[in-house]
Design a protein around this motif. Structure first.
Motif, mmCIF file in Angstrom:
data_model
loop_
_atom_site.group_PDB
_atom_site.id
_atom_site.type_symbol
_atom_site.label_atom_id
_atom_site.label_comp_id
_atom_site.label_asym_id
_atom_site.label_seq_id
_atom_site.Cartn_x
_atom_site.Cartn_y
_atom_site.Cartn_z
ATOM 1 N N LEU A 71 0.789 -1.221 0.000
ATOM 2 C CA LEU A 71 0.000 0.000 0.000
ATOM 3 C C LEU A 71 0.830 1.286 0.000
ATOM 4 N N LEU A 72 2.104 1.219 -0.363
ATOM 5 C CA LEU A 72 2.918 2.437 -0.364
ATOM 6 C C LEU A 72 2.407 3.445 -1.394
ATOM 7 N N LYS A 73 2.082 2.974 -2.588
ATOM 8 C CA LYS A 73 1.558 3.870 -3.628
ATOM 9 C C LYS A 73 0.212 4.460 -3.202
ATOM 10 N N ASP A 74 -0.613 3.647 -2.569
ATOM 11 C CA ASP A 74 -1.918 4.129 -2.101
ATOM 12 C C ASP A 74 -1.757 5.117 -0.953
ATOM 13 N N PHE A 75 -0.738 4.946 -0.129
ATOM 14 C CA PHE A 75 -0.454 5.894 0.946
ATOM 15 C C PHE A 75 -0.080 7.253 0.354
ATOM 16 N N ASN A 76 0.714 7.231 -0.702
ATOM 17 C CA ASN A 76 1.067 8.469 -1.409
ATOM 18 C C ASN A 76 -0.185 9.110 -2.023
ATOM 19 N N ASN A 77 -1.046 8.290 -2.608
ATOM 20 C CA ASN A 77 -2.294 8.805 -3.187
ATOM 21 C C ASN A 77 -3.209 9.400 -2.122
ATOM 22 N N LEU B 82 -1.720 11.870 10.911
ATOM 23 C CA LEU B 82 -2.454 11.015 9.970
ATOM 24 C C LEU B 82 -3.951 10.911 10.253
ATOM 25 N N LEU B 83 -4.385 11.127 11.478
ATOM 26 C CA LEU B 83 -5.804 10.982 11.800
ATOM 27 C C LEU B 83 -6.707 11.936 11.013
ATOM 28 N N PRO B 84 -6.372 13.229 10.883
ATOM 29 C CA PRO B 84 -7.228 14.088 10.048
ATOM 30 C C PRO B 84 -7.247 13.646 8.587
ATOM 31 N N LEU B 85 -6.125 13.138 8.099
ATOM 32 C CA LEU B 85 -6.077 12.632 6.726
ATOM 33 C C LEU B 85 -7.014 11.442 6.563
ATOM 34 N N GLN B 86 -7.019 10.559 7.546
ATOM 35 C CA GLN B 86 -7.914 9.408 7.494
ATOM 36 C C GLN B 86 -9.378 9.862 7.495
ATOM 37 N N ALA B 87 -9.693 10.856 8.303
ATOM 38 C CA ALA B 87 -11.067 11.367 8.346
ATOM 39 C C ALA B 87 -11.459 11.990 7.011
ATOM 40 N N ARG B 88 -10.547 12.732 6.400
ATOM 41 C CA ARG B 88 -10.850 13.364 5.107
ATOM 42 C C ARG B 88 -11.073 12.320 4.019
ATOM 43 N N ILE B 89 -10.273 11.261 4.033
ATOM 44 C CA ILE B 89 -10.448 10.182 3.053
ATOM 45 C C ILE B 89 -11.807 9.508 3.262
ATOM 46 N N ASN B 90 -12.173 9.254 4.512
ATOM 47 C CA ASN B 90 -13.470 8.622 4.797
ATOM 48 C C ASN B 90 -14.629 9.507 4.351
ATOM 49 N N LYS C 99 -14.531 11.771 1.921
ATOM 50 C CA LYS C 99 -14.551 11.753 0.454
ATOM 51 C C LYS C 99 -15.137 10.438 -0.066
ATOM 52 N N MET C 100 -14.892 9.355 0.650
ATOM 53 C CA MET C 100 -15.446 8.068 0.258
ATOM 54 C C MET C 100 -16.983 8.103 0.392
ATOM 55 N N GLN C 101 -17.479 8.656 1.484
ATOM 56 C CA GLN C 101 -18.914 8.752 1.677
ATOM 57 C C GLN C 101 -19.547 9.677 0.647
ATOM 58 N N GLU C 102 -18.889 10.782 0.318
ATOM 59 C CA GLU C 102 -19.406 11.692 -0.698
ATOM 60 C C GLU C 102 -19.416 11.035 -2.071
ATOM 61 N N LEU D 38 -10.260 5.307 -3.537
ATOM 62 C CA LEU D 38 -10.531 5.904 -2.228
ATOM 63 C C LEU D 38 -10.421 4.868 -1.113
ATOM 64 N N LYS D 39 -10.965 3.689 -1.337
ATOM 65 C CA LYS D 39 -10.899 2.643 -0.317
ATOM 66 C C LYS D 39 -9.463 2.206 -0.064
#
Length: 151
Positions: free
Chosen positions: A49-55, A132-140, A142-145, A72-73
């Motif tokens: 998941l290194l590439k996905d972490f960068n994404n 990283l926690l705010p980043l995780q929240a933003r990804i979640n 965006k996934m819901q949107e 997104l997932k």
């Protein structure tokens, strides 16, 4: 906003160190940071998941939009794995340092500063997780949107 949250963590750290009468430069330990970093990257690569972490940074912090739900997932899973790796890595490093410290201790007075230094690794890990926690929240979000079609 993301930069403001990072700045707040730094300011709160400086104020806390100042309030207890410590020296801010006592918190810098390059070896502790290297322990975390040198175990973090290979474990993220091993998870594939290194590439996905960068994404995740491009999607969560930047203006880039995800192409599909799978992207997104995978980004969310990469950030989640990164948080778990950092926490496990810090626990491993601190436990290893404590074992070596206690096995080689000559007196209690020699233990005290070394125990503090070994917990700097855990301090760095918690700082990275706070990043990283705010980043995780933003990804979640965006996934819901994306799922609801509002994006």
């Amino acid at each position: 906003m993301y930069l403001i949250s990072i700045l707040c963590v730094i300011v709160i750290t400086v104020v806390n160190v100042w309030m207890v009468g410590g020296n801010f430069f006592q918190l810098f330990d390059l070896i502790s940071f290297l322990f975390l970093f040198l175990m973090f990257i290979p474990l993220l690569i091993a998870g594939g998941l290194l590439k996905d972490f960068n994404n995740a940074f491009r999607i969560g912090v930047g203006k880039r939009k995800a192409a599909n739900l799978v992207e997104l997932k995978r980004a969310g899973e990469a950030v989640s794995l990164a948080i778990k790796i950092i926490l496990a890595d810090a626990c491993f490093c601190v436990a290893l340092q404590q074992i070596i410290l206690f096995l080689n201790a000559e007196s209690f007075e020699s233990l005290r500063p070394n125990i503090g230094i070994s917990f700097i690794t855990f301090f760095y890990a918690l700082g990275m997780i706070l990043f990283l926690l705010p980043l995780q929240a933003r990804i979640n979000i965006k996934m819901q949107e994306f799922i609801s079609g509002k994006e």
